[in-house]
Design an enzyme around this catalytic site. Structure first.
Site, short mmCIF file in Angstrom:
data_model
loop_
_atom_site.label_atom_id
_atom_site.label_comp_id
_atom_site.label_asym_id
_atom_site.label_seq_id
_atom_site.Cartn_x
_atom_site.Cartn_y
_atom_site.Cartn_z
N ASN A 1 -28.02 12.28 20.70
CA ASN A 1 -28.75 12.93 19.60
C ASN A 1 -29.12 11.91 18.45
OD1 ASN A 1 -29.88 14.63 17.59
ND2 ASN A 1 -29.16 16.40 18.53
N TYR B 1 -30.55 12.60 15.74
CA TYR B 1 -30.44 13.29 14.40
C TYR B 1 -29.10 13.74 14.21
CZ TYR B 1 -31.61 16.23 10.50
OH TYR B 1 -31.63 16.79 9.23
N HIS B 2 -28.59 14.44 15.09
CA HIS B 2 -27.41 15.14 14.70
C HIS B 2 -26.06 14.14 15.05
CE1 HIS B 2 -30.08 18.66 15.08
NE2 HIS B 2 -29.13 19.19 13.93
N ASN B 3 -25.90 13.33 14.23
CA ASN B 3 -25.13 11.90 14.38
C ASN B 3 -24.15 11.82 13.42
OD1 ASN B 3 -26.52 10.72 12.44
ND2 ASN B 3 -28.19 9.98 13.92
N TYR C 1 -30.30 19.53 20.09
CA TYR C 1 -31.68 19.24 19.86
C TYR C 1 -31.82 18.30 18.62
CZ TYR C 1 -31.89 23.87 22.02
OH TYR C 1 -31.87 24.99 22.71
#
Length: 139
Positions: free
Chosen positions: A86, A88-90, A135
């Site tokens: 992912n 973004y969600h890191n 997501y």
């Protein structure tokens, strides 16, 4: 072995105390840049902040949290975020969330309203909230 390696990473920061102290001071302010922090700290970012925050709020002592247990949790969290596909969600997002949480707790004097357990729960939730998030967008 794992704990020794984590201690080694934290000790490495002690060899450059000026930089480590500067990063911690910046973390406490509104102008903190998680990009710069993560670029310098690499995989040590979450481990370093986790220990700094647990020390800052005295959570090791108040709850009898063993440093080795926290180190294992933070190492696993780092691994989860590094293994994520992912974009973004890191880990960088988590560092930013921890920064905002700490900033609002301190500047808003929220410890007057929150229990120590509340603070620890918020920190742990901020660390884990993006685990395996599927997501790349928020909504």
């Amino acid at each position: 072995k794992e704990i020794t390696e984590i201690r080694k990473h934290i000790t490495l920061l002690g060899r450059e105390p000026g930089i480590a102290n500067k990063l911690w001071e910046e973390f406490k302010g509104i102008d903190f840049d998680e990009n710069v922090f993560c670029d310098f700290m690499k995989d040590r970012a979450l481990i370093y902040l986790g220990f700094k925050l647990f020390n800052h709020y005295d959570l090791f002592k108040k709850f009898g949290v063993l440093p080795d247990n926290l180190a294992r949790f933070l190492r696993e969290a780092t691994s989860v975020y590094n293994d994520s596909m992912n974009s973004y969600h890191n880990l960088m997002l988590v560092i930013g969330v921890l920064h905002n949480l700490h900033y609002f707790i301190v500047q808003g004097k929220l410890t007057e309203y929150l229990t120590d357990l509340d603070v620890m729960a918020l920190l742990l939730a901020a660390i884990a909230y993006c685990f395996s998030h599927p997501y790349t967008y928020i909504f």
